[in-house]
Design an enzyme around this catalytic site. Sequence first.
Site, PDB file in Angstrom:
ATOM      1  N   GLU A  31       0.854  -1.184   0.000  1.00  0.00           N
ATOM      2  CA  GLU A  31       0.000   0.000   0.000  1.00  0.00           C
ATOM      3  C   GLU A  31       0.894   1.239   0.000  1.00  0.00           C
ATOM      4  O   GLU A  31       0.704   2.147  -0.793  1.00  0.00           O
ATOM      5  CB  GLU A  31      -0.931  -0.022   1.219  1.00  0.00           C
ATOM      6  CG  GLU A  31      -1.999   1.058   1.122  1.00  0.00           C
ATOM      7  CD  GLU A  31      -2.983   1.072   2.278  1.00  0.00           C
ATOM      8  OE1 GLU A  31      -3.208   0.016   2.895  1.00  0.00           O
ATOM      9  OE2 GLU A  31      -3.531   2.150   2.562  1.00  0.00           O
ATOM     10  N   ARG A  90      -7.472   2.622  13.364  1.00  0.00           N
ATOM     11  CA  ARG A  90      -8.352   1.467  13.198  1.00  0.00           C
ATOM     12  C   ARG A  90      -8.293   0.541  14.417  1.00  0.00           C
ATOM     13  O   ARG A  90      -9.274  -0.121  14.748  1.00  0.00           O
ATOM     14  CB  ARG A  90      -8.068   0.696  11.900  1.00  0.00           C
ATOM     15  CG  ARG A  90      -9.226  -0.256  11.539  1.00  0.00           C
ATOM     16  CD  ARG A  90      -9.061  -0.943  10.200  1.00  0.00           C
ATOM     17  NE  ARG A  90      -9.665  -0.244   9.082  1.00  0.00           N
ATOM     18  CZ  ARG A  90     -10.952  -0.298   8.726  1.00  0.00           C
ATOM     19  NH1 ARG A  90     -11.814  -1.016   9.427  1.00  0.00           N
ATOM     20  NH2 ARG A  90     -11.395   0.351   7.681  1.00  0.00           N
ATOM     21  N   GLU A 140     -10.588  -8.416   4.377  1.00  0.00           N
ATOM     22  CA  GLU A 140      -9.862  -8.449   5.644  1.00  0.00           C
ATOM     23  C   GLU A 140     -10.581  -9.138   6.805  1.00  0.00           C
ATOM     24  O   GLU A 140      -9.933  -9.831   7.594  1.00  0.00           O
ATOM     25  CB  GLU A 140      -9.516  -7.020   6.083  1.00  0.00           C
ATOM     26  CG  GLU A 140      -8.548  -6.308   5.171  1.00  0.00           C
ATOM     27  CD  GLU A 140      -8.499  -4.826   5.488  1.00  0.00           C
ATOM     28  OE1 GLU A 140      -9.469  -4.113   5.160  1.00  0.00           O
ATOM     29  OE2 GLU A 140      -7.518  -4.383   6.087  1.00  0.00           O
TER      30      GLU A 140
HETATM   31  N1  MTE Z   1      -6.308 -11.608  -1.308  1.00  0.00           N
HETATM   32  C1  MTE Z   1      -5.259 -11.980  -2.064  1.00  0.00           C
HETATM   33  N2  MTE Z   1      -5.340 -13.127  -2.749  1.00  0.00           N
HETATM   34  N3  MTE Z   1      -4.129 -11.221  -2.148  1.00  0.00           N
HETATM   35  C2  MTE Z   1      -3.996 -10.051  -1.427  1.00  0.00           C
HETATM   36  O1  MTE Z   1      -2.968  -9.382  -1.529  1.00  0.00           O
HETATM   37  N4  MTE Z   1      -5.047  -8.501   0.160  1.00  0.00           N
HETATM   38  C3  MTE Z   1      -6.029  -8.357   1.247  1.00  0.00           C
HETATM   39  C4  MTE Z   1      -7.414  -8.817   0.776  1.00  0.00           C
HETATM   40  N5  MTE Z   1      -7.334 -10.092   0.128  1.00  0.00           N
HETATM   41  C5  MTE Z   1      -5.091  -9.642  -0.604  1.00  0.00           C
HETATM   42  C6  MTE Z   1      -6.251 -10.457  -0.598  1.00  0.00           C
HETATM   43  C7  MTE Z   1      -6.144  -7.001   1.758  1.00  0.00           C
HETATM   44  S1  MTE Z   1      -5.018  -6.465   2.887  1.00  0.00           S
HETATM   45  C8  MTE Z   1      -7.161  -6.168   1.387  1.00  0.00           C
HETATM   46  S2  MTE Z   1      -7.333  -4.633   2.062  1.00  0.00           S
HETATM   47  C9  MTE Z   1      -8.156  -6.565   0.407  1.00  0.00           C
HETATM   48  O2  MTE Z   1      -7.895  -7.855  -0.143  1.00  0.00           O
HETATM   49  C10 MTE Z   1      -8.152  -5.525  -0.724  1.00  0.00           C
HETATM   50  O3  MTE Z   1      -8.978  -5.848  -1.757  1.00  0.00           O
HETATM   51  P1  MTE Z   1     -10.555  -5.539  -1.750  1.00  0.00           P
HETATM   52  O4  MTE Z   1     -10.709  -4.145  -1.226  1.00  0.00           O
HETATM   53  O5  MTE Z   1     -10.909  -5.693  -3.161  1.00  0.00           O
HETATM   54  O6  MTE Z   1     -11.165  -6.533  -0.832  1.00  0.00           O
HETATM   55 MO1  MOS Z   2      -5.339  -3.980   3.240  1.00  0.00          MO
HETATM   56  S1  MOS Z   2      -4.210  -4.016   4.933  1.00  0.00           S
HETATM   57  O1  MOS Z   2      -6.169  -2.525   3.731  1.00  0.00           O
HETATM   58  O2  MOS Z   2      -4.189  -3.411   2.102  1.00  0.00           O
END
Ligand code: MTE
Ligand code: MOS
Length: 750
Positions: free
Chosen positions: A226, A304, A706
């Site tokens: 990020e 958070r 998450e």
């Molecule tokens: N799933 C996979 N396969 N790879 C990832 O890097 N990141 C996670 C989650 N799921 C991630 C994942 C995180 S930290 C977040 S914030 C969310 O995916 C972001 O994507 P979204 O907002 O589309 O759910």
């Molecule tokens: Mo997810 S920790 O908000 O990239």
Amino acid sequence: MKNIDSYTHLRGESLFVDDIITRKDTLYGLVFDSPKAHGKIISVNYSKAEAVEGVIKIFNYKDIKGQNQIGGIIPDEPLWAEHEVHFQGMPIAFIVAESEAIAKQARALIEIDIKELPVITTAKEAKEKGSFINEPRSFSLGNTDNAFEDCKYIFSGNSFSNGQEHLYLETQGAYAIPMENGNIKVTSSTQGPTSVQKMVAQVLGVAMHKIEVDVIRLGGGFGGKEDQATPWAVMAAVAVQHLKKPVKFILNRHDDLRMTGKRHPYDSTFKIGLDEDLNILAYDVEFLQNSGAAADLSPAIAERTLFHATNSYYIPNVSSIVHSCKTNLPPNTAFRGFGGPQGMFVIESAIAEAANNLGIDKRIIQERNLISENDEFPYGQIATKVEMENTWNTAIEKFDLEKTEEEIEQFNKDNKRFKKGVSLMPITFGISFTNTPMNHARALIHIYQDGSVGVSTGAVEMGQSVNTKMLQVAHQTLGISPDKVKLETTNTTRVANTSPTAASATADLNGKAVQKACKSLRKRLLGVASNILMINADDLKFANDCIYQKGKKTDLTWEKVIQKAMLNRVALTENAHYATPEIHFDKTKEKGHPFAYHVYGTAITQVTVDCMRGTYEIDSVKIVHDFGKSMNLGIDIGQVEGALAQGIGWMTMEEIAYDKNGRLLSNTLSSYKVPDVFSAAKKVEVIPLETKGNKMAIKKSKAVGEPPLMYGIGAYFAIQQAVKAFNPKHKIKFHSPFTPEKVLMSLYEE
Ligand code: MTE
Ligand code: MOS
């Protein structure tokens, strides 16, 4: 619908930064980083390194034409160290050479003299010494001082949760190429293309429009890309600015592990007060966040933590404070859950401490205090459409917890060497960026003249399948088949000023923008169809690549409408902007309505501990999860399973270790254990809770990225229960991860 990348992933054809075909004149970068965690730089001697054949140039802060600054929230992070170093792995210089091997050879020849200064590695020590990133934040509800006086039972204690390495399969990296007039195109493995663009422009001292950032997809980010994908892209771009040649920089795993920050370790103290009916009346908590050497996203993550400090419970009197403690570790950063998991582990610790002292099951206190409709969160939001008790009761019933408990009791009576434990873990997670201004997104849709469609958004695909969801929204809204829709790369030139792909809100924000753009196009095209058919547009509908009149198929196809629209000079492109309605938060009062909605769920975790060896197995995790009305259950269950494994890893086996000099000890995969298919959980069952969904979520399908990580916390307490069954004398502790070593010590503690 399957993940649209599954075919190319399986065949190894999906493209990542390192797969882009490089230009012939491409050069390769490598960072020279600090060997000491804290000190003053007396001298750096590059001459031997510069003399290596094939070394083009070694860059340092003096080569920066703009600002030597990449701090996102607080400007406290130089790209390259100037006169001081603040952590081992802090970038000092950037070697650009004809090959990576040459750069590596040169790196070993750089001589540095550092006058060492005292090193702080823990949050506690930082607090004692007054070393902070910023001012503390605190939330409060009711009056804890008065409330504790009314409590029959009061317990206090400490809780520690360690950091966690992201271990994305694809390491950090970027490829920057010079375009004309000093413009630069950067392909980056980032969750935040706009942050990369902004920081590249800032460091180079050029306007943002000169920098184009393109993201194909990520081989995982998990929060680690990020903010922390930025420096590498900026370094490559600085080199391009000087050399006018393409520069590629992919970190090797060792460098990545050493130089990047991780989940924040938290050291917390709590005090919890209950009345005689076991209602929690008061909760007082202090969080010490180990932020590392610069702010990075720490202030937002700390925020958070406060939002989720009471997890799924209604507590009328709460006082919470978080200190972002500055230490000499790499700046810690976002990691799935973003400080939420750390907050939730502490309240679960407090409840376990209370239950243990009262000689009752933790579950009784949990159950008595679950949040319900119209309860107030400590940040002022009123809980609505609450599904907490619903998931809890459904889990108990559908998975027949009573029977499981009886079986466990019997098993523990019959067995000396093996003991079983079970725990319930409720989760409540707020969806939206806690920083309200970030909750917006855009989509740009082109319909090409043959009827095929290209969709661009600000969403970054990183395995969570957001592109598949975007495709679903587009094809369903337009009434055309999925194979007519293509998801483009995420590119700052097509969609600008984006928020990072984070906070689990990406599908909601970008999906709503796609939906809005597609609805406008649909309306416009129905006008065209209406002219052709001479039928009122209100009676027409697109479906299955055709036009339907009051549910009856006409001869008019999607393609014909598009052709006609072209001839009639009707716009086939649409851009839409979406900003989450209703949300607000006043930081001066620390009150408001920051979340569009909450996601709820309950996990029942059962474990078996081998009391001779201290090892354990997660027998099963049974989950009732609130997906709303899932738009893609295969993908969403995949997210639950992946997040759960990551949560179990954080709680049980992934042990980050730094020595007292701030050197990362767990710097290989042989010394840092992540769960594999054998050790995560033997059995995972996920039951989607039946609900009406929530209209704030895209197609009523709630965010899922998450929240399920926090089901992993259940594993800690299930193991704790099994240990207690073997050794009732053991004093329970809250110090994660609960590694086999710690389990063994607890089993035989007097
Ligand atoms: N799933 C996979 N396969 N790879 C990832 O890097 N990141 C996670 C989650 N799921 C991630 C994942 C995180 S930290 C977040 S914030 C969310 O995916 C972001 O994507 P979204 O907002 O589309 O759910
Ligand atoms: Mo997810 S920790 O908000 O990239």
